[in-house]
Design a protein around this motif. Structure first.
Motif, short mmCIF file in Angstrom:
data_model
loop_
_atom_site.label_atom_id
_atom_site.label_comp_id
_atom_site.label_asym_id
_atom_site.label_seq_id
_atom_site.Cartn_x
_atom_site.Cartn_y
_atom_site.Cartn_z
N GLU A 1 62.70 -4.86 44.03
CA GLU A 1 61.34 -4.59 44.51
C GLU A 1 61.10 -5.15 45.91
OE1 GLU A 1 59.32 -2.62 42.83
OE2 GLU A 1 60.90 -2.44 41.32
N LYS A 2 61.97 -6.07 46.33
CA LYS A 2 61.74 -6.74 47.62
C LYS A 2 62.96 -6.72 48.52
CE LYS A 2 57.96 -9.73 46.21
NZ LYS A 2 57.31 -11.04 46.40
N THR A 3 63.90 -5.80 48.26
CA THR A 3 65.14 -5.75 49.05
C THR A 3 65.38 -4.33 49.55
OG1 THR A 3 66.09 -7.51 47.68
CG2 THR A 3 67.62 -6.23 49.04
N PHE A 4 65.62 -4.21 50.85
CA PHE A 4 65.95 -2.94 51.46
C PHE A 4 67.34 -3.05 52.09
CE2 PHE A 4 65.71 -0.16 55.39
CZ PHE A 4 65.88 1.04 54.71
N ILE A 5 68.27 -2.21 51.62
CA ILE A 5 69.64 -2.19 52.13
C ILE A 5 69.84 -0.90 52.93
CG2 ILE A 5 72.10 -2.25 51.53
CD1 ILE A 5 71.36 -3.62 48.91
N PHE A 6 70.43 -1.02 54.11
CA PHE A 6 70.62 0.18 54.93
C PHE A 6 71.94 0.10 55.68
CE2 PHE A 6 68.70 -2.90 57.71
CZ PHE A 6 69.21 -2.66 58.97
N THR A 7 72.50 1.27 55.99
CA THR A 7 73.64 1.36 56.90
C THR A 7 73.12 1.85 58.25
OG1 THR A 7 74.33 3.67 56.64
CG2 THR A 7 74.98 2.13 54.90
N ASP A 8 73.70 1.32 59.31
CA ASP A 8 73.25 1.70 60.65
C ASP A 8 73.39 3.20 60.90
OD1 ASP A 8 72.57 -0.89 61.28
OD2 ASP A 8 74.44 -1.33 62.33
N LEU A 9 74.52 3.76 60.48
CA LEU A 9 74.79 5.17 60.77
C LEU A 9 73.80 6.10 60.07
CD1 LEU A 9 78.70 5.21 60.66
CD2 LEU A 9 77.24 5.42 62.69
N ASP A 10 73.24 5.65 58.96
CA ASP A 10 72.29 6.48 58.22
C ASP A 10 70.84 6.21 58.62
OD1 ASP A 10 74.28 7.75 56.75
OD2 ASP A 10 74.26 6.22 55.20
N TYR A 11 70.49 4.93 58.83
CA TYR A 11 69.09 4.56 59.01
C TYR A 11 68.59 4.78 60.43
CZ TYR A 11 64.83 1.69 59.03
OH TYR A 11 63.55 1.25 59.16
N ILE A 12 69.37 4.35 61.41
CA ILE A 12 68.88 4.36 62.79
C ILE A 12 68.47 5.77 63.26
CG2 ILE A 12 69.47 3.85 65.20
CD1 ILE A 12 71.22 1.55 64.12
N PRO A 13 69.25 6.82 62.95
CA PRO A 13 68.83 8.16 63.42
C PRO A 13 67.51 8.64 62.82
CG PRO A 13 71.15 8.17 62.78
CD PRO A 13 70.57 6.88 62.30
N ILE B 1 71.56 2.18 43.46
CA ILE B 1 71.80 2.18 44.90
C ILE B 1 70.65 2.86 45.64
CG2 ILE B 1 73.33 3.05 46.73
CD1 ILE B 1 75.66 2.71 44.73
N THR B 2 70.23 3.99 45.12
CA THR B 2 69.11 4.73 45.73
C THR B 2 67.85 3.88 45.77
OG1 THR B 2 70.02 6.84 45.01
CG2 THR B 2 67.67 6.80 45.56
N GLN B 3 67.61 3.12 44.70
CA GLN B 3 66.42 2.27 44.65
C GLN B 3 66.44 1.24 45.77
OE1 GLN B 3 66.01 -0.03 41.05
NE2 GLN B 3 63.88 -0.55 41.45
N PHE B 4 67.60 0.64 46.02
CA PHE B 4 67.69 -0.39 47.06
C PHE B 4 67.63 0.21 48.47
CE2 PHE B 4 69.09 -3.18 43.67
CZ PHE B 4 68.67 -4.43 44.10
N MET B 5 68.04 1.47 48.62
CA MET B 5 68.11 2.08 49.96
C MET B 5 66.91 2.98 50.27
SD MET B 5 72.18 2.94 50.30
CE MET B 5 72.09 3.02 52.10
N SER B 6 66.07 3.19 49.27
CA SER B 6 64.93 4.08 49.48
C SER B 6 63.81 3.38 50.23
CB SER B 6 64.39 4.55 48.11
OG SER B 6 63.15 5.22 48.28
N ARG B 7 63.15 4.11 51.12
CA ARG B 7 62.01 3.56 51.85
C ARG B 7 60.75 3.56 51.00
NH1 ARG B 7 62.44 5.95 57.98
NH2 ARG B 7 64.69 6.21 58.02
N ASP B 8 60.76 4.33 49.93
CA ASP B 8 59.55 4.47 49.12
C ASP B 8 59.42 3.40 48.06
OD1 ASP B 8 58.92 6.82 50.48
OD2 ASP B 8 60.16 8.03 49.12
N SER B 9 60.57 2.78 47.67
CA SER B 9 60.54 1.85 46.53
C SER B 9 60.37 0.41 46.96
CB SER B 9 61.83 1.97 45.72
OG SER B 9 62.96 1.65 46.53
N ASN B 10 60.24 0.14 48.28
CA ASN B 10 60.07 -1.21 48.76
C ASN B 10 58.71 -1.32 49.43
OD1 ASN B 10 62.99 -2.59 48.66
ND2 ASN B 10 63.20 -0.44 49.19
N SER B 11 58.07 -2.45 49.20
CA SER B 11 56.76 -2.65 49.83
C SER B 11 56.53 -4.13 50.08
CB SER B 11 55.65 -2.11 48.94
OG SER B 11 55.66 -2.74 47.68
#
Length: 383
Positions: A147-159, A373-383
């Protein structure tokens, strides 16, 4: 006398740590600061803090002040995905970060620098991105709060996030080539991608790089990291006031040494230098018995008489990282240094400890699904 990231020829010792503290203006984690931590949080310091494994900081006292005042801040850490599986050396910052998230109950962002690995390693961009996703499973297995962790890869998130990219460009405009050369050791053979990369690692220090988490709030950031990452964040701290953003605070950890010796660093490219989180119990046993450098004496008789040297013994060093019980560790140290405990007995204790840790980790990792994995990388599931 400069410490440059990506130079893995040697590890960190106490003398080197003291020299870095003097040279670059970080602060030692003092007993007074740890006592204040306990007073503010109601928690005892992690054994990494008690034993000097996390030994240096920048503005951690300010983070404690924010906690006292009930003001928000966030955590940021990361990983360069150079191999398909983490080794125990990679685990140290994540274990500590997980504990910090539990104690402070704050948001956490985790950056996978798959772009960095493409620039520095002989891998395709597709391979680097794939390795990042393999590592994400390992990272989630440390038990971070979804609920409080956002994981991202640079190649996917930055664009997909202009605010992150805009912060990158702002940082790039604040650091000239001469400064980058001094900090990171760039030369005329360095790819221009390498020269611009530090801005990518710096950008997550600023909450405005994550509008889906923080909106336009300018929150303070605490970065737990290995000491070799400090140059990136010294640069970031120099830039921050010019951008009107808070300087990130840092907690620095030492390296877990390679099996071959206390003054070396584990390497993903040298399989027998490291215990990996996907090793079997038998592989762990063989690696420790065959490769773990011993501080014991040549013969049993001499060892019984003179005792072992814990300052160089890798099995003991590993137990300082992974045996949480201070009294048990002190007893092991006393018995080994007196000669009452032999090297084989010490290695047996370490093998059993690591087999248990790795087994539990593998069980947690096996339960992670694509949905997780989707839960940790989704922008919608973190606040």
């Amino acid at each position: 006398y400069e410490f440059k990231p990506n130079n893995k020829s040697s590890g960190i010792n106490a003398e080197y740590g003291d020299k870095l503290i003097r040279q670059f203006g970080s602060q030692k984690l003092t007993e007074d600061l740890l006592e204040r931590f306990t007073k503010v949080t109601g928690q005892q310091p992690h054994h990494f803090l008690r034993r000097g494994i996390v030994f240096s900081h920048r503005d951690f006292d300010h983070i404690l002040t924010l906690k006292e005042q009930g003001k928000p801040f966030f955590l940021y850490t990361g990983r360069g995905p150079s191999a398909g599986s983490l080794h125990l050396g990679h685990c140290v910052p994540f274990m500590f970060t997980k504990w910090l998230q539990d104690v402070f109950d704050v948001p956490l962002v985790i950056q996978l620098t798959d772009d960095e690995k493409f620039l520095w390693k002989d891998l395709t961009i597709e391979e680097c991105n794939k390795l990042a996703y393999q590592n994400i499973k390992d990272i989630i297995a440390f038990g971070f709060n979804p609920e409080k962790t956002f994981i991202f890869t640079d190649l996917d998130y930055i664009p997909t996030c202009k605010e992150f990219y805009w912060n990158m460009v702002r940082i790039q405009k604040c650091v000239n080539y001469n400064q980058g050369q001094k900090i990171f050791g760039f030369d005329e053979t360095s790819y221009i991608g390498k020269i611009s990369f530090p801005s990518i690692q710096a950008a997550p220090s600023f909450s405005t790089s994550f509008p889906h988490l923080f909106g336009d709030k300018k929150l303070h950031c605490l970065i737990p990291c290995a000491i070799d990452q400090d140059p990136y964040f010294r640069m970031t701290r120099d830039v921050a006031p010019r951008l009107g953003l808070p300087k990130p605070a840092l907690l620095h950890s030492t390296f877990l040494p390679a099996l071959q010796g206390a003054q070396t660093k584990m390497s993903s490219s040298e399989v027998n230098s490291a215990v990996e989180v996907n090793d079997t119990p038998n592989q762990i046993k063989k690696k420790i018995n065959k490769y773990a450098f011993s501080g014991g004496k040549v013969s049993v008789e001499e060892h019984r008489e003179c005792g072992g040297d814990t300052s160089v013994d890798v099995s003991y060093k590993y137990l300082t990282f992974f045996e949480e019980d201070d009294e048990k560790l002190a007893k092991i140290k006393s018995e080994y240094e007196s000669g009452a405990m032999l090297t084989g007995e010490l290695k047996k204790l370490l093998i059993e400890k690591l087999q248990g840790i790795v087994k539990e980790f593998q069980e947690r990792r096996a339960s992670i699904t694509e949905t997780t994995i989707t839960q940790f990388m989704s922008r919608d599931s973190n606040s």
